[in-house]
Design a protein around this motif. Sequence first.
Motif, mmCIF file in Angstrom:
data_model
loop_
_atom_site.group_PDB
_atom_site.id
_atom_site.type_symbol
_atom_site.label_atom_id
_atom_site.label_comp_id
_atom_site.label_asym_id
_atom_site.label_seq_id
_atom_site.Cartn_x
_atom_site.Cartn_y
_atom_site.Cartn_z
ATOM 1 N N ALA A 23 18.351 43.939 39.434
ATOM 2 C CA ALA A 23 17.884 43.287 40.657
ATOM 3 C C ALA A 23 18.755 43.658 41.848
ATOM 4 C CB ALA A 23 17.867 41.771 40.477
ATOM 5 N N SER A 74 13.326 38.047 42.148
ATOM 6 C CA SER A 74 12.166 38.722 41.572
ATOM 7 C C SER A 74 11.159 37.750 40.968
ATOM 8 C CB SER A 74 12.621 39.707 40.499
ATOM 9 O OG SER A 74 13.486 40.677 41.038
ATOM 10 N N ASN A 127 15.202 36.675 37.345
ATOM 11 C CA ASN A 127 16.034 36.737 38.542
ATOM 12 C C ASN A 127 15.392 35.873 39.623
ATOM 13 O OD1 ASN A 127 16.327 38.261 41.370
ATOM 14 N ND2 ASN A 127 18.212 38.559 40.198
#
Length: 233
Positions: free
Chosen positions: A218, A187, A184
């Motif tokens: 996420a 992240s 992600n």
Amino acid sequence: MNIVASNATPIGAYGGITPVDESGLWDDEGILKAVPAAFWGSTSIPQRIMFGHTYGIYSFPTIEAVKFIQDAIAGRESQTIEIAAGMGQWAKALGIDATDSYLQQQQNTVANYLVAGKKPAPYGSHVRRFEAIEAVKNFRPNVVVAAWTTQKFREDKFCISGNIDGVDELRLLELVDEYIFIGNTSSHGDNIIFNDLAANRLSHYCVNFLAHNVYSRAQKGSDFIIHLKRKGG
């Protein structure tokens, strides 16, 4: 052992968010199955966060994302492994060996996760206990798959986030020809590999990217899959 039943968190802990419809999501061994991306696309971010935290799962395989990775593997399943596999849902969907260090089974790690209000990752019975680099040296794969892996903190890269128990991805790239990472942008946006790509330090790799049909727990950012393939490999 049924992983789902043994790792569930009471839904009431998430403040009345309507839970994801789980019918058809789990196989007979309690492993999350790959489903059409439209299913996860029909859920909200709060629903996906609640689902992921309930079961200790970060990334949710979709049929379309699995197909993208299968096309990259190109029939080389016996030469491909997953590292830091957790439950092993991606490996099972791909038909490849799954490995993990089982770090989140260690007592101090479990305690830290629970204090932070997080569920430690459950491990599927098919996930074999190997630290990432150890797994690569043992299986000698051509391709390594990783989903939501935490990178290793490096003193020479002090501005980069990571964990001392994380995966040394630069070392990993020295040992394999191809690396497929599911992550992600929020992240994993400061991942050392992406910094090296931006600085043109990995120009000896071909890069393929999937930025849709990928879903996770996420809270923000965009989910993606990146495939690094060494040129001439």
